[in-house]
Design an enzyme around this catalytic site. Structure first.
Site, short mmCIF file in Angstrom:
data_model
loop_
_atom_site.label_atom_id
_atom_site.label_comp_id
_atom_site.label_asym_id
_atom_site.label_seq_id
_atom_site.Cartn_x
_atom_site.Cartn_y
_atom_site.Cartn_z
N ASP A 194 -52.92 -5.75 45.59
CA ASP A 194 -53.64 -4.82 46.48
C ASP A 194 -54.45 -3.81 45.67
OD1 ASP A 194 -52.03 -5.17 49.43
OD2 ASP A 194 -50.95 -5.80 47.64
N ASP A 221 -55.08 -9.55 47.86
CA ASP A 221 -55.85 -8.37 48.26
C ASP A 221 -56.56 -7.78 47.04
OD1 ASP A 221 -55.03 -8.83 50.81
OD2 ASP A 221 -54.00 -6.93 51.09
N TYR A 224 -60.99 -5.73 48.77
CA TYR A 224 -61.11 -4.98 50.03
C TYR A 224 -62.57 -4.90 50.48
CZ TYR A 224 -56.20 -3.86 49.90
OH TYR A 224 -54.83 -3.96 49.90
N ASN A 278 -54.34 -11.15 52.80
CA ASN A 278 -55.01 -11.10 54.10
C ASN A 278 -56.43 -10.57 54.00
OD1 ASN A 278 -53.29 -8.69 53.52
ND2 ASN A 278 -54.36 -7.84 55.29
N HIS A 360 -48.41 -13.28 48.73
CA HIS A 360 -48.86 -11.92 49.05
C HIS A 360 -47.87 -11.10 49.89
CE1 HIS A 360 -51.53 -8.58 49.57
NE2 HIS A 360 -51.60 -8.75 50.88
N HIS A 370 -45.59 -3.47 57.43
CA HIS A 370 -45.41 -4.92 57.28
C HIS A 370 -43.95 -5.36 57.35
CE1 HIS A 370 -49.63 -5.01 56.45
NE2 HIS A 370 -49.51 -4.30 55.35
N HIS A 397 -48.96 -6.57 49.39
CA HIS A 397 -49.11 -6.30 50.82
C HIS A 397 -48.64 -4.89 51.22
CE1 HIS A 397 -50.42 -7.80 54.61
NE2 HIS A 397 -49.23 -7.97 55.17
N VAL A 398 -47.43 -4.53 50.84
CA VAL A 398 -46.93 -3.16 51.06
C VAL A 398 -47.42 -2.30 49.92
CG1 VAL A 398 -44.89 -1.73 51.29
CG2 VAL A 398 -44.92 -4.03 52.27
#
Length: 577
Positions: A194, A221, A224, A278, A360, A370, A397-398
């Protein structure tokens, strides 16, 4: 008569016991859950870097290569990727001919002496929207060349580009890993998730660069780009809040080009292995998804028997990595599950003792964000990973850090993997601070719905949280969690010991500071069940019963030597050696 003065030098060596705190190992666990709350003196987030930032702007002309990146293909082959030409963005865009610029890599073992030339493929992609007012995009030419027949553990110098123009890059250098073996491991593997393109992202990459990794594991991720407003040129920390009436989740594709330039100083010299998140879905016309991700990155899908770039495997020294696609079909009747089962059955643990998986979205996560989002994936795949003894799982993800105790099916299990969340790279969505066990923070079963895939939220059927959707305290399987940006470094020592260190961004200027650190210890004699693995386990256990040499934690006293110098009649002095 004069008397001669005599100087006597006496050196006395004294052993002094100095207590040091040993690094814990997973053998000491399971650990009592610990939470380190968000430091309110820090920023929860930061703005996106503008496209005019020098790290994001194009600094080559015409068809010279940029965004150069390496990726592992096999122990004796390496992918080299780059971009040439100019991308286009606007209402009307026309793709360029990818064949107009050749794809060549010149390489050799000595600087300036290129004894081999490899040629590859080139392509372009478009991101198109069937809605009035939305901007379309078509990429520059993306090149992928595979260098084959490389010698393990060897330093190579290379240039890439088109020699007929001529438009070749400057010389870059990479080093291949040693041949897969229980005695050979990459020196340092950086793990990030991320990331994005913010000031916090920049701090993460600066800190990571200082730690000098030999490989980067990017757990989804990346850019972005789908949270960067095309018409206003400003990032949004919440897409649905900023664009509530948007007909489609539009993405600003030039962010991908900026991200490739931002990362090039690393990716041109060490391989970066990616898996989709995502934010890489990026839906466009005709339901097309993952177009940028699948076009820009070369991954060893075909080499590992996968029919999709969304999941694959590879070896790095004595580690077998499995990269799973949470946004591809993961059902037990699907292609990915079938591929995973075959991969696990075929990899040789006598050659690659360590089995590391990455995807992810996490299965184990005590943050409100999440929470239980990918419970369906866990229900489909967890037992298979457990059966084959996966040692470590990395997720993102988190947007925070969390390390679990060894766990299987929400139960503490000494043979379960160590799950680690590193979705704290620094993206624009800010750090996550709420835990599902905090008063009033337990999500409702209707929250946290995956962008692709079904929902399987459930109440716990046993343990302290039996009958409830959330725990009332930090779950016993959560060993340590902290809301902070950072990255991790994995250093595998031998076939049974690996050192994991999490580095917080705020510690980047503190010498030897760590946010979390632990030795992850494999116990193959206890946890591997098939006969072949049992034979290997016996050998590994007899060879490596403790952590070796400079990493050993069998002692907690460091003996330092005090050299005490006495010069009688003149002076006395104490010196530390």
């Amino acid at each position: 008569m004069k008397m001669a003065s005599t100087i006597v030098l006496v050196i006395i060596t004294i052993k002094v016991a100095v207590a040091v705190t040993p690094i814990p190992t997973t053998l000491d666990g399971p650990f009592k859950p610990v939470t380190r709350r968000f430091d309110s003196s820090l920023r929860m987030g930061s703005d996106d870097l503008p496209m005019t930032d020098p790290r994001l702007t194009k600094n080559v002309t015409s068809n010279f290569p940029e965004q150069i990146a390496l990726a592992i293909s096999s122990p004796t082959s390496m992918w080299v990727s780059w971009v040439t030409g100019d991308a286009q963005i606007g209402v009307n865009v026309t793709p360029v001919d990818p064949a107009s610029v050749k794809s060549e890599v010149w390489y050799g073992k000595e600087s300036g002496k290129y004894t081999s030339v490899a040629k590859g493929d080139s392509l372009v992609y478009s991101q198109l929207y069937p809605f009035e007012g939305l901007w379309n995009y078509t990429s520059g030419i993306i090149h992928h060349v595979k260098l084959e027949g490389l010698e393990p553990g060897t330093r190579y110098h290379y240039k890439c580009g088109d020699s007929s123009i001529p438009a070749m890059s400057q010389e870059h250098v990479f080093e291949t890993f040693s041949r897969p073996s229980p005695n050979n491991y990459p020196s340092r593997i950086a793990v990030i998730g991320d990331l994005g393109l913010t000031s916090n992202s920049s701090s993460t990459i600066d800190h990571l660069t200082y730690n000098d990794p030999s490989m980067i594991l990017m757990v989804g991720d990346l850019t972005y780009a789908n949270q960067y407003l095309t018409t206003g040129g400003k990032g949004a920390s919440c897409f649905s809040c900023a664009f509530p009436d948007a007909p489609i989740r539009e993405t600003y594709q030039p962010r991908w080009d900026g991200w490739g330039r931002f990362m090039e100083h690393l990716t041109s010299k060490v391989p970066m292995m990616v898996i989709e998140g995502n934010h890489e879905i990026e839906p466009q016309v005709d339901g097309i998804t993952f177009k940028s991700y699948s076009t820009r990155f070369a991954v060893p899908a075909e080499e590992s028997g996968s029919k999709s770039n969304l999941y694959y495997s590879f070896d790095a020294g004595g580690i077998h990595f499995i990269m799973l696609g949470a946004y591809a079909n993961y059902n037990s009747t699907g292609a990915q599950f079938s591929w995973l089962k075959q991969d696990l059955q075929s990899f040789d643990r006598s050659v690659t003792p360590w089995l590391v998986a990455a995807w992810h979205p996490p299965w184990y996560n005590s943050y409100a964000s999440h929470y239980q989002e990918f419970e369906c994936m866990r229900l489909e795949m967890e037992s298979l990973l457990y059966k084959y003894g996966v040692d470590i799982v990395f997720n993102g993800h988190v947007h925070a850090y969390e390390r679990m105790n060894r766990v299987y099916n929400y139960t503490l299990d000494k043979c379960g993997p160590v799950y680690i969340i590193v979705g704290d790279g620094g993206n624009i969505e800010k750090v996550d601070v709420d835990h599902a066990d905090d008063p009033g923070k337990c999500p409702s079963p209707g929250d946290n719905v995956p962008e692709i895939g079904p929902v399987c939220h459930l109440n716990f059927s046993s343990g302290p949280a039996k009958g409830n959707f959330c725990w009332s305290k930090q779950p016993e399987w959560s060993a340590f969690r902290e809301s902070s940006f950072g990255h991790g470094i994995l250093e595998v020592v031998n076939s049974t010991y690996a050192l994991w260190t999490w580095h917080r961004n705020q510690d980047s200027y503190k010498e030897d500071a760590v946010g979390d650190q632990i030795y992850i210890v494999r116990q193959p004699e206890l946890c591997l069940n098939d006969s072949k693995s049992q034979q290997l386990a016996t050998h590994q256990t007899s060879s490596f019963s403790t952590a070796p040499g400079r990493f050993s934690q069998d002692f907690s006293i460091l003996s330092q030597t005090l050299g005490v110098l006495f010069i009688f009649g003149l002076y006395s002095q104490v010196a530390w050696n």
